[in-house]
Design a protein around this motif. Structure first.
Motif, mmCIF file in Angstrom:
data_model
loop_
_atom_site.group_PDB
_atom_site.id
_atom_site.type_symbol
_atom_site.label_atom_id
_atom_site.label_comp_id
_atom_site.label_asym_id
_atom_site.label_seq_id
_atom_site.Cartn_x
_atom_site.Cartn_y
_atom_site.Cartn_z
ATOM 1 N N GLY A 169 0.804 -1.216 0.000
ATOM 2 C CA GLY A 169 0.000 0.000 0.000
ATOM 3 C C GLY A 169 0.836 1.264 0.000
ATOM 4 N N GLY A 170 2.158 1.125 0.011
ATOM 5 C CA GLY A 170 3.040 2.273 -0.130
ATOM 6 C C GLY A 170 3.172 3.163 1.102
ATOM 7 N N MET A 171 2.555 2.780 2.224
ATOM 8 C CA MET A 171 2.622 3.641 3.422
ATOM 9 C C MET A 171 4.048 3.715 3.940
ATOM 10 S SD MET A 171 -0.849 2.512 5.386
ATOM 11 C CE MET A 171 -0.811 3.725 6.698
ATOM 12 N N ALA A 172 4.572 4.915 3.966
ATOM 13 C CA ALA A 172 5.985 5.106 4.319
ATOM 14 C C ALA A 172 6.068 5.726 5.716
ATOM 15 C CB ALA A 172 6.643 6.000 3.279
ATOM 16 N N VAL A 173 6.079 4.883 6.714
ATOM 17 C CA VAL A 173 5.963 5.379 8.084
ATOM 18 C C VAL A 173 7.269 5.191 8.856
ATOM 19 C CG1 VAL A 173 4.410 5.497 10.057
ATOM 20 C CG2 VAL A 173 3.610 4.437 7.945
ATOM 21 N N THR A 174 7.761 6.265 9.409
ATOM 22 C CA THR A 174 8.951 6.208 10.267
ATOM 23 C C THR A 174 8.479 5.834 11.673
ATOM 24 O OG1 THR A 174 9.968 7.920 8.920
ATOM 25 C CG2 THR A 174 10.931 7.552 11.092
ATOM 26 N N PRO A 175 9.121 4.865 12.307
ATOM 27 C CA PRO A 175 8.629 4.442 13.623
ATOM 28 C C PRO A 175 8.854 5.509 14.689
ATOM 29 C CG PRO A 175 10.685 3.312 13.076
ATOM 30 C CD PRO A 175 10.288 4.091 11.862
ATOM 31 N N LYS A 176 8.187 5.358 15.821
ATOM 32 C CA LYS A 176 8.381 6.284 16.939
ATOM 33 C C LYS A 176 9.778 6.065 17.492
ATOM 34 C CE LYS A 176 3.780 7.070 17.940
ATOM 35 N NZ LYS A 176 3.220 8.357 18.197
ATOM 36 N N LYS A 177 10.460 7.162 17.774
ATOM 37 C CA LYS A 177 11.842 7.079 18.241
ATOM 38 C C LYS A 177 11.965 6.257 19.531
ATOM 39 C CE LYS A 177 15.615 10.412 18.565
ATOM 40 N NZ LYS A 177 15.847 11.865 18.496
#
Ligand code: FDA
Length: 490
Positions: free
Chosen positions: A105-113
């Motif tokens: 689905g292309g969701m480009a999510v950076t995780p929580k630090k």
């Protein structure tokens, strides 16, 4: 049967393999990339849409396998989407040059630090958030839809309803970046260019708009002239030779999946990037065949990234539902990660069935409470997964609470029409772990006990990262390859 020597071989062309290919090729190092799936661009074939499935719809199956769309008959073909079925979980995967990037689905999510630090205590989080995550997002062409477009676009009614209802129920919503080019989508909406996301394309591949790996990392790597991609090359197993080089046993297949040639490729350096399930299968199988020495950490710390699917029926059924037409690209999430008792992240997912189904679909990402374990059974030649309801019980509990809160505030019922009992505990898009960074490998992906065998893919992440994982897989691959190239390829 053919025997060939190569300098550096990468198995698998997903996120890990594509990053490895580019960074090596940039340094003038010739690379051979083996991929069991098709090179779709080279083949000149089109990807099929969800409501009209064709060649790309499934990997050598005679019926479609997408969730909720598995009613169609198919010709057996090396399609872009595969599904591995275990007793308590089904794992969807991408096949083809570009791996999961073709179908996802292309969701480009950076995780929580904070969560990244918890999962990777040995990594320098500051360096990741200032260097590797921005680098990954930039190379992957991550972008965000404009609020103005989302406010008006009829194809995003499902998201507007999803966010509105979440807010009414007291949840926090977030905008989620994507690698689908939203400027292209705006033109699609105005019918200035051919439609893809707005024409029901996603899980069988997108013909336009999506910056999958073949348009980013792999394109750049190919432009160096140093990359050789061998499609329809299915690796069967790996042998370590007395001189510590590796022999890769390969079946070259046709598009019906039949072996047309048997090849052995010998290489000094081998990078395994076959994805979590693919790399685990190759290592565990080769170990079981007593061809590859390995410690017993391989297969441990596996997880589904807390994936749990659920949904609600009768959503605004009497005031217009969730929309007749839906974009296939998600843009909204519900961030409930800070809740101490029930932390979760929710993707507000589209259901592009071409009907106004008045249904909201949610892919939840939960924490893990218990890890799974992967083994290989030589007798049946199959991976075995130790994973059952005990691993997902708390996720179900979170889903129950989430739906109850949503229904109380907005009406609607648990999605019995989509899932048995309304819960999809067995839906997994994010298999992670099993060859964990710093445990089964050193801190840079060098496999324990080996000098020239590297693992660079989702299997390095111990089972959970709290959000959709490909940005993290890419960032970790960048970080590992930087060190490996500097130290081992000098
Ligand atoms: P990946 O699986 O991408 O690549 C491995 C490659 O190796 C494949 O091309 C495979 O064919 C090949 N291979 C395997 N075994 C082989 C063998 N024996 N011989 C030769 N080749 C072999 N993530 C996200 O962050 N945002 C999202 O929106 C989504 N959405 C989503 C939807 C769907 C439907 C799926 C299935 C998945 C997602 N994902 C996602 C997950 C994401 O796609 C996934 O985490 C990554 O593709 C994993 O990257 P890897 O590099 O680990 O392997």
């Amino acid at each position: 049967f053919e025997m060939i020597d190569k300098n550096v071989v990468i198995i698998g062309s997903g996120y890990g393999g594509s990053v490895a290919a580019l960074r090596l090729c940039e340094k003038n190092i010739p690379v051979t990339l083996l991929e069991m799936g098709l090179d779709w661009e080279k083949s000149g074939q089109k990807f099929s849409s969800m409501i009209n499935p064709g060649h790309s719809a499934a990997w050598l199956k005679t019926k479609t396998i997408a969730p909720f769309f598995n009613l169609f008959s198919l010709e057996k073909y090396t399609g872009a989407l595969d599904r591995l079925d275990f007793e308590h979980i089904k794992i969807w995967l991408g096949r083809g040059v570009g791996g999961g990037s073709l179908v996802n689905g292309g969701m480009a999510v950076t995780p929580k630090k904070e969560y990244f630090k918890e999962i990777f205590p040995n990594l320098d989080a500051e360096q990741f958030y200032s260097k590797y995550f921005p680098l990954a997002n930039n190379e992957l062409k991550s972008n965000v839809a404009s609020e103005e477009f989302l406010k008006d676009c009829s194809f995003y009614k499902f998201n507007r309803v999803g966010e509105e209802e979440a807010k009414k129920a007291g949840f926090k919503t977030v905008r989620v970046p994507n690698v689908y080019d939203f400027k292209y989508m705006e033109k699609e909406y105005k019918e200035e260019v051919p439609r893809s996301a707005l024409a029901g394309e996603v899980i069988y591949g997108n013909n336009h708009g999506k910056n999958s790996l073949d348009k980013t990392y792999l394109k750049k790597a190919s432009a160096t002239g140093k990359l050789e991609i061998l499609e329809l090359h299915q690796v069967n197993h790996i042998t370590q030779n007395p001189d510590k080089s590796y022999s890769i046993d390969i079946s070259v297949i046709n598009t019906k999946g039949e072996e047309i040639q048997h090849k052995i490729i010998n290489t000094k350096k081998l990078i395994l990037s076959a994805g979590t399930m693919g790399s685990l299968e190759l290592l565990l199988k080769s170990k079981a065949m007593k061809q590859l020495p390995m410690d017993d950490k391989i297969g441990k710390d596996w997880g589904n990234n807390g994936n749990f699917m659920t949904g609600r029926n009768w959503v605004k059924a009497f005031s217009g539902g969730t929309g007749f037409q839906q974009s296939t690209i998600p843009v909204g999430g519900i961030d409930h990660w800070e809740d101490k008792d029930r932390p979760f992240f929710v993707e507000i997912a589209p259901l592009p069935m071409g009907l106004n189904v008045a249904t909201s679909l949610y892919l939840m990402v939960n924490k893990l409470k218990k890890y799974g374990e992967v083994n290989y059974d030589l007798a049946t030649q199959k991976l075995q997964l130790n994973w059952d309801q005990s691993h997902t019980a708390h996720m179900k509990d979170n889903a129950k609470n989430f739906l109850r809160t949503m229904n109380k505030a907005n009406g609607g019922t648990r999605a019995h029409l989509l899932f048995h009992n309304g819960f999809g505990a067995d839906v997994c898009y994010h298999p992670l772990g099993g060859i964990v960074l710093g445990k089964a490998t050193d801190n840079f992906g060098r496999l324990n006990g080996h000098k020239n065998l590297y693992v660079i893919d989702g299997s390095l992440i111990p089972g959970t990262i709290g959000v959709n994982p490909f940005v993290t897989i890419t960032a970790i691959a960048e970080y590992c390859m930087e060190e490996i190239i500097e130290k081992d390829f000098a």
